[in-house]
Design a protein around this motif. Structure first.
Motif, PDB file in Angstrom:
ATOM      1  N   ILE A 110       0.916  -1.101  -0.030  1.00  9.90           N
ATOM      2  CA  ILE A 110      -0.070   0.062  -0.153  1.00  9.90           C
ATOM      3  C   ILE A 110       0.927   1.382  -0.224  1.00  9.90           C
ATOM      4  O   ILE A 110       0.381   2.414  -0.763  1.00  9.90           O
ATOM      5  CB  ILE A 110      -0.888   0.029   1.140  1.00  9.90           C
ATOM      6  N   ASN A 111       1.939   1.080   0.581  1.00  8.73           N
ATOM      7  CA  ASN A 111       2.911   2.327   0.674  1.00  8.73           C
ATOM      8  C   ASN A 111       3.294   2.642  -0.609  1.00  8.73           C
ATOM      9  O   ASN A 111       3.517   3.739  -1.029  1.00  8.73           O
ATOM     10  CB  ASN A 111       4.185   2.109   1.728  1.00  8.73           C
ATOM     11  N   LEU A 312      -7.153   4.489   0.525  1.00 11.15           N
ATOM     12  CA  LEU A 312      -6.094   3.669   0.951  1.00 11.15           C
ATOM     13  C   LEU A 312      -5.667   3.898   2.354  1.00 11.15           C
ATOM     14  O   LEU A 312      -4.917   3.222   2.902  1.00 11.15           O
ATOM     15  CB  LEU A 312      -4.744   3.995   0.132  1.00 11.15           C
ATOM     16  N   GLN A 313      -6.346   4.995   3.093  1.00  7.66           N
ATOM     17  CA  GLN A 313      -6.177   5.164   4.566  1.00  7.66           C
ATOM     18  C   GLN A 313      -6.499   3.926   5.334  1.00  7.66           C
ATOM     19  O   GLN A 313      -6.095   3.389   6.477  1.00  7.66           O
ATOM     20  CB  GLN A 313      -7.038   6.334   5.100  1.00  7.66           C
ATOM     21  N   GLN A 315      -5.505   0.819   5.195  1.00 12.71           N
ATOM     22  CA  GLN A 315      -4.417   0.121   5.335  1.00 12.71           C
ATOM     23  C   GLN A 315      -3.650   0.425   6.882  1.00 12.71           C
ATOM     24  O   GLN A 315      -3.307  -0.611   7.623  1.00 12.71           O
ATOM     25  CB  GLN A 315      -3.146   0.228   4.567  1.00 12.71           C
ATOM     26  N   ASP A 316      -3.641   1.631   6.979  1.00 10.92           N
ATOM     27  CA  ASP A 316      -3.439   2.185   8.428  1.00 10.92           C
ATOM     28  C   ASP A 316      -4.198   1.573   9.568  1.00 10.92           C
ATOM     29  O   ASP A 316      -3.410   0.997  10.473  1.00 10.92           O
ATOM     30  CB  ASP A 316      -3.281   3.905   8.222  1.00 10.92           C
ATOM     31  N   ARG A 317      -5.398   1.560   9.389  1.00 12.22           N
ATOM     32  CA  ARG A 317      -6.148   0.987  10.555  1.00 12.22           C
ATOM     33  C   ARG A 317      -6.209  -0.573  10.531  1.00 12.22           C
ATOM     34  O   ARG A 317      -5.885  -0.823  11.521  1.00 12.22           O
ATOM     35  CB  ARG A 317      -7.679   1.445  10.114  1.00 12.22           C
ATOM     36  N   GLN A 320      -2.815  -1.569  12.174  1.00 11.11           N
ATOM     37  CA  GLN A 320      -2.885  -1.420  13.857  1.00 11.11           C
ATOM     38  C   GLN A 320      -3.821  -2.281  14.241  1.00 11.11           C
ATOM     39  O   GLN A 320      -3.424  -3.075  15.518  1.00 11.11           O
ATOM     40  CB  GLN A 320      -3.379   0.042  14.173  1.00 11.11           C
ATOM     41  N   THR A 366      -6.888   0.811  19.296  1.00  9.22           N
ATOM     42  CA  THR A 366      -6.720   2.176  18.462  1.00  9.22           C
ATOM     43  C   THR A 366      -8.049   2.820  17.795  1.00  9.22           C
ATOM     44  O   THR A 366      -8.239   3.977  17.699  1.00  9.22           O
ATOM     45  CB  THR A 366      -5.587   2.089  18.062  1.00  9.22           C
ATOM     46  N   THR A 367      -8.603   1.923  17.233  1.00  6.12           N
ATOM     47  CA  THR A 367      -9.504   2.257  16.303  1.00  6.12           C
ATOM     48  C   THR A 367     -11.207   2.170  16.665  1.00  6.12           C
ATOM     49  O   THR A 367     -11.075   1.466  17.755  1.00  6.12           O
ATOM     50  CB  THR A 367      -9.341   1.336  14.740  1.00  6.12           C
TER      51      THR A 367
ATOM     52  N   ALA B  12       3.196   5.799   5.023  1.00  6.51           N
ATOM     53  CA  ALA B  12       3.514   6.526   3.672  1.00  6.51           C
ATOM     54  C   ALA B  12       2.359   6.927   3.201  1.00  6.51           C
ATOM     55  O   ALA B  12       2.233   7.880   2.552  1.00  6.51           O
ATOM     56  CB  ALA B  12       4.418   5.614   2.834  1.00  6.51           C
ATOM     57  N   ILE B  14      -0.724   7.455   4.306  1.00 10.23           N
ATOM     58  CA  ILE B  14      -1.265   8.894   4.924  1.00 10.23           C
ATOM     59  C   ILE B  14      -0.412   9.783   4.622  1.00 10.23           C
ATOM     60  O   ILE B  14      -0.839  11.060   4.327  1.00 10.23           O
ATOM     61  CB  ILE B  14      -1.408   8.494   6.456  1.00 10.23           C
ATOM     62  N   THR B  84      -5.765   7.086  14.286  1.00  9.34           N
ATOM     63  CA  THR B  84      -6.973   6.101  14.377  1.00  9.34           C
ATOM     64  C   THR B  84      -7.544   6.122  15.772  1.00  9.34           C
ATOM     65  O   THR B  84      -8.464   5.614  15.927  1.00  9.34           O
ATOM     66  CB  THR B  84      -6.344   4.742  14.230  1.00  9.34           C
ATOM     67  N   GLU B  85      -6.808   6.657  16.624  1.00  8.40           N
ATOM     68  CA  GLU B  85      -7.257   6.485  18.158  1.00  8.40           C
ATOM     69  C   GLU B  85      -8.334   7.235  18.206  1.00  8.40           C
ATOM     70  O   GLU B  85      -8.638   8.532  17.933  1.00  8.40           O
ATOM     71  CB  GLU B  85      -6.048   7.300  19.171  1.00  8.40           C
TER      72      GLU B  85
END
Lengths: 395, 121
Positions: A110-111, A312-313, A315-317, A320, A366-367, B12, B14, B84-85
């Protein structure tokens, strides 16, 4: 051979028989029928005791069989627990590594995608900026300028044409001057002829005068020669003027033809260039329209790519969430390993505290999604403790 | 506009989303992949605003903001936490550290730009 419990069951009958024998021995007058109830009572009690004993024995055997089955089941449970522990301690770390691997692969992919998309967006923006600076309207302006310059060129060519007209007018004037010169040459010839006649008369008169007119005769002779030369010069002049007139006539005639050809060529050239300019203008209009369409498409594509980047955000969630799942799996494995050691050492009380583990998991979330999935039924109370995705809070 | 914004995030993707939105709005962007990297990139030049993630390797966002506020040069630089917190407790930690706003991912660039416009010095 009777067992002791069976002897015990027969003891009421034995007591009854013994009682009857003692009664007979103590008093011989006791009628035998009076002994019958004692014996019947003893027999009944023994019968009851025998029946109870049978039942107790049956229950005892059933209980023993049950215990035997329970023992076998406990052995199975023990074996299965060992297997389950073994499965967990061997399989879950592998799952954990797979989860970590998936997370790493997802992040990396994804990056990389994000960077590529960002480069595409920058490339499109740069192309747009370049197009704006060059500008389709700029091309049109250039075309208009070129057209004006061509018109200026034509105007200059036409001004050359006017100059040529002026030149021809001047040549025409020279022709009239040549006629004057021809006339003047004729006058010169006429004057020379008259002078010659006068000189001839003067020579005749000088001859009549004799010696006195001899000098005058010489002068008259000189005048005749001069008049003859003047006449010759006048004819030469007339000849040259005729040649000049002929040459100018030829030039004028030729220039007239050239002038017609030039006019025709200029008209054709102007028409041709107007057609070319018109064609170029049409092409430019079409190019501008296509450029505008391209620009609109360009912006649409850029917008779509930017929206893809926004999407694509996830992926961050996901990363985590997977990190927390992997961590919790490791934590649970550690707890099980500790309990397994205790269990092997003979302790039967496990130290694992599921409530504590769940609470610890909750603190690591966190989510919003993690809180939501942890206890879907408690969603409303969780909502009070968490902000919504996409929300902005100012402090 | 010519104002500089530092974007701190270990993701990256984000960073790209935020950077594209900010550059599109005319801001200059400095990117950092975690709190430690961000502190290393604070060279004394003016930073008009910081956008930082919370959960990052090496140095998390809350610690980074605390460190940032210790630096007299950046003491008053506004900070937006982008994370995301979603827990209120964590938000309270961010506020105590000195953050001015808390944005929960996933976000839409226009919302982020609105928040930036409100806070940028």
């Amino acid at each position: 051979m009777l067992r002791s419990d069976q002897w015990l069951a027969l003891s009421p009958l034995g007591v009854a028989v013994l009682s009857a024998v003692l009664l007979i021995m103590v008093s011989a007058s006791v009628p035998y029928w009076a002994l019958l109830p004692v014996l019947m009572l003893g027999s009944g009690l023994s019968w009851l005791a025998w029946r109870c004993l049978g039942r107790l024995q049956a229950q005892y055997q059933e209980l023993q069989a049950h215990l035997e089955r329970e023992h076998v089941y406990a052995e199975h449970c023990h074996t299965n627990l060992d297997r389950l522990l073994s499965v967990w301690l061997q399989v879950v770390p592998v799952w954990g590594r797979h989860v970590d691997s998936c997370r790493d692969m997802g992040n990396e992919a994804i990056n990389a995608l994000s960077i590529r998309f960002a480069e595409l967006v920058q490339l499109i923006a740069a192309t747009r900026a370049s197009s704006d600076s060059a500008g389709d309207s700029g091309h049109l302006d250039t075309l208009t300028t070129d057209k004006a310059r061509l018109q200026q060129l034509f105007d200059k060519m036409k001004s050359f044409d006017a100059t040529t007209d002026l030149l021809f007018d001047r040549i025409g004037q020279l022709e009239s001057f040549a006629a004057d010169l021809d006339q003047m040459a004729g006058s010169v010839a006429s004057i020379a002829e008259q002078t010659n006649m006068l000189a001839l008369n003067a020579a005749i008169e000088a001859a009549r005068a004799g010696d006195a007119g001899r000098g005058f005769a010489v002068v008259a002779q000189e005048v005749r020669e001069l008049s003859t030369q003047s006449g010759e010069t006048g004819r030469h002049i007339a000849g040259k003027i005729a040649m000049v007139k002929e040459a100018m006539h030829a030039i004028t005639s030729s220039a007239g033809d050239t002038r017609e050809q030039e006019d025709q060529t200029l008209d054709e050239g102007e028409q041709f260039i107007n057609e070319v300019v018109q064609h170029l203008e049409e092409r430019a209009d079409k190019l501008i329209a296509e450029g505008e369409q391209l620009l609109a498409t360009n912006m649409e594509v850029s917008g779509q790519i930017e929206q893809v980047l926004v999407e694509l955000q996830f992926q961050d969630r996901v990363s985590q969430i997977l990190e927390q799942v992997s961590g919790s799996m490791s934590q649970l494995t550690d707890m099980l390993e500790a309990d397994e050691s205790r269990y092997r050492s003979g302790e039967r009380e496990l130290s694992m505290n599921i409530e504590a583990l769940l609470q610890d998991m909750k603190t690591r979330y966190t989510t919003v999604e993690q809180h939501r999935q942890h206890a879907p039924t408690q969603q409303n109370s969780d909502n009070e403790e968490t902000a919504d995705a996409g929300s902005i809070s100012f402090f | 506009m010519d104002k500089t914004i530092m974007v701190v995030d270990d993701s990256a993707s984000i960073r790209q989303v935020v950077a594209i939105a900010l550059k599109g709005a005319g801001y200059k962007v400095i990117e950092a992949c975690d709190g430690r990297d961000a502190l290393a990139k604070l060279t004394g030049d003016k930073i008009h605003l910081v956008i930082s993630d919370v959960n990052m390797p090496n140095m998390d966002g809350i610690t980074f903001v605390k460190e940032l506020k210790q630096n007299p040069r950046y003491k008053f630089t506004p900070v937006i936490m982008l994370t995301t917190e979603a827990g209120k407790d964590k938000m309270a930690e961010g506020k105590a550290a000195g953050a001015k706003a808390w944005v929960v991912k996933p976000f839409q660039p226009p919302q982020m730009l609105d928040a930036v416009a409100k806070l940028i010095m």
